[in-house]
Motif scaffolding. Structure first.
Motif, mmCIF file in Angstrom:
data_model
loop_
_atom_site.group_PDB
_atom_site.id
_atom_site.type_symbol
_atom_site.label_atom_id
_atom_site.label_comp_id
_atom_site.label_asym_id
_atom_site.label_seq_id
_atom_site.Cartn_x
_atom_site.Cartn_y
_atom_site.Cartn_z
ATOM 1 N N ASP A 1 0.772 -1.087 -0.154
ATOM 2 C CA ASP A 1 -0.047 0.184 -0.126
ATOM 3 C C ASP A 1 0.895 1.493 0.046
ATOM 4 O O ASP A 1 0.296 2.184 -0.124
ATOM 5 N N VAL A 2 1.972 1.447 0.096
ATOM 6 C CA VAL A 2 3.184 2.262 0.185
ATOM 7 C C VAL A 2 3.721 2.442 -0.983
ATOM 8 O O VAL A 2 4.360 1.698 -1.631
ATOM 9 N N GLU A 3 3.599 3.531 -1.549
ATOM 10 C CA GLU A 3 4.224 3.977 -2.715
ATOM 11 C C GLU A 3 5.505 5.077 -2.416
ATOM 12 O O GLU A 3 6.645 4.703 -2.955
ATOM 13 N N ALA A 4 5.142 6.066 -1.912
ATOM 14 C CA ALA A 4 6.138 7.091 -1.595
ATOM 15 C C ALA A 4 6.131 7.282 -0.048
ATOM 16 O O ALA A 4 5.046 7.296 0.571
ATOM 17 N N VAL A 5 7.180 7.634 0.482
ATOM 18 C CA VAL A 5 7.322 8.007 1.968
ATOM 19 C C VAL A 5 7.934 9.122 1.989
ATOM 20 O O VAL A 5 9.195 9.290 1.777
ATOM 21 N N GLY A 6 7.371 10.197 2.660
ATOM 22 C CA GLY A 6 7.979 11.275 2.761
ATOM 23 C C GLY A 6 8.905 11.456 4.080
ATOM 24 O O GLY A 6 8.795 10.530 4.765
ATOM 25 N N PRO A 7 9.795 12.665 3.943
ATOM 26 C CA PRO A 7 10.858 12.639 5.213
ATOM 27 C C PRO A 7 10.110 12.773 6.294
ATOM 28 O O PRO A 7 10.668 12.102 7.555
ATOM 29 N N GLU A 8 9.065 13.245 6.620
ATOM 30 C CA GLU A 8 8.502 13.755 7.993
ATOM 31 C C GLU A 8 7.728 12.236 8.568
ATOM 32 O O GLU A 8 8.187 11.783 9.689
ATOM 33 N N PRO A 9 6.937 11.751 7.928
ATOM 34 C CA PRO A 9 6.568 10.130 8.227
ATOM 35 C C PRO A 9 7.761 9.173 8.632
ATOM 36 O O PRO A 9 7.665 8.453 9.232
ATOM 37 N N LEU A 10 8.685 9.276 7.517
ATOM 38 C CA LEU A 10 9.874 8.330 7.797
ATOM 39 C C LEU A 10 10.550 8.734 8.892
ATOM 40 O O LEU A 10 11.039 7.753 9.688
#
Lengths: 117, 127
Positions: free
Chosen positions: B26-35
């Motif tokens: 379900d995950v395509e991109a992960v931004g720096p903040e959630p990461l």
């Protein structure tokens, strides 16, 4: 992308360092315990991720945000992490905005690529 | 852009956490903040789990069984139960079965449990 299967595990040495820092000095950690903790941490990443993507889907959000990760903590009943995590998020945001106003480069749409040190 | 300073307080490599997150369909991109937050909370989690296991152990050596005990006793850690089973010896397993037989238990759930436990006990056989 994960090229090798090991890429889906968190590094054992780093997890061990975190655990050693958390426990009193002189406590030893058996090899099996180290592997177990590293495995647990890796599975936890996926667990949190899936809790967060559930929220994205349910609330029809566009993307994963920091706030959604915080909300996910409630869903998986790790409420005790919310407070320290909120503090971390605040610090992180302050740093990011300080960097933005301090730097010459304007905030553009280009996604930020995070590399390892 | 370089790595923000706020990430310096992290131990775990962000790139690896990102890889694991992206292995979810379900995950395509992960931004720096959630990461950043997922990495941070994973460190909190591992610290918390180790501390609890150590507290319960009553010894100066943290062993697998101490962690497995915490996992099996805390319902919030249900997601770890399959990867961290309690290991028991064949003798303990037999005692457990004898007790169950004495109580006349025969629910489907308990028979499933016992087959899992017997696998574990055969790999950890000390008798």
């Amino acid at each position: 992308m994960a090229e090798k299967l090991e890429d889906l595990n968190l590094p054992l040495t780093v997890v061990t360092r975190i655990v050693k820092e958390a426990l009193p000095e002189g406590v030893s950690i058996s090899k099996e315990a180290r592997t177990g903790l590293a495995k647990a941490a890796s599975v936890f990443v996926l667990y949190v991720t899936s809790a967060a993507t559930n929220i994205v889907e349910k609330k029809k959000k566009k993307a994963l945000t920091g706030q959604i990760v915080l909300d996910a903590m409630k869903d998986i009943e790790f409420d005790r992490f919310i407070e320290p995590l909120t503090q971390s998020l605040e610090q992180y945001k302050q740093l990011m905005s300080a960097r933005k106003s301090g730097g010459k480069k304007k905030d553009d749409d280009e996604p930020e690529v995070i590399e390892d040190d | 852009m370089s790595t923000p300073k706020a990430e310096k307080d992290l131990h775990l490599p962000l790139s690896r956490v990102k890889t694991i997150m992206k292995s979810s369909p379900d995950v395509e991109a992960v931004g720096p903040e959630p990461l950043y937050l997922v990495t941070k909370v994973t460190e909190l989690f591992v610290t918390d789990l180790a501390k609890r296991a150590y507290k319960n152990s009553g010894t100066n050596v943290l062993e697998y069984k101490h962690i497995a005990d915490v996992v099996q006793e805390d319902d919030n850690l249900d997601f770890l139960r399959e990867i961290m089973p309690r290991k028991i010896t064949v003798r303990q397993f037999k005692e457990l079965m004898a007790k169950k037989a004495a109580r006349g238990e025969r629910s489907d759930e308990s028979s499933e449990d016992s087959s899992e436990e017997s696998e574990e006990s055969s790999s950890d056989n000390q008798d």
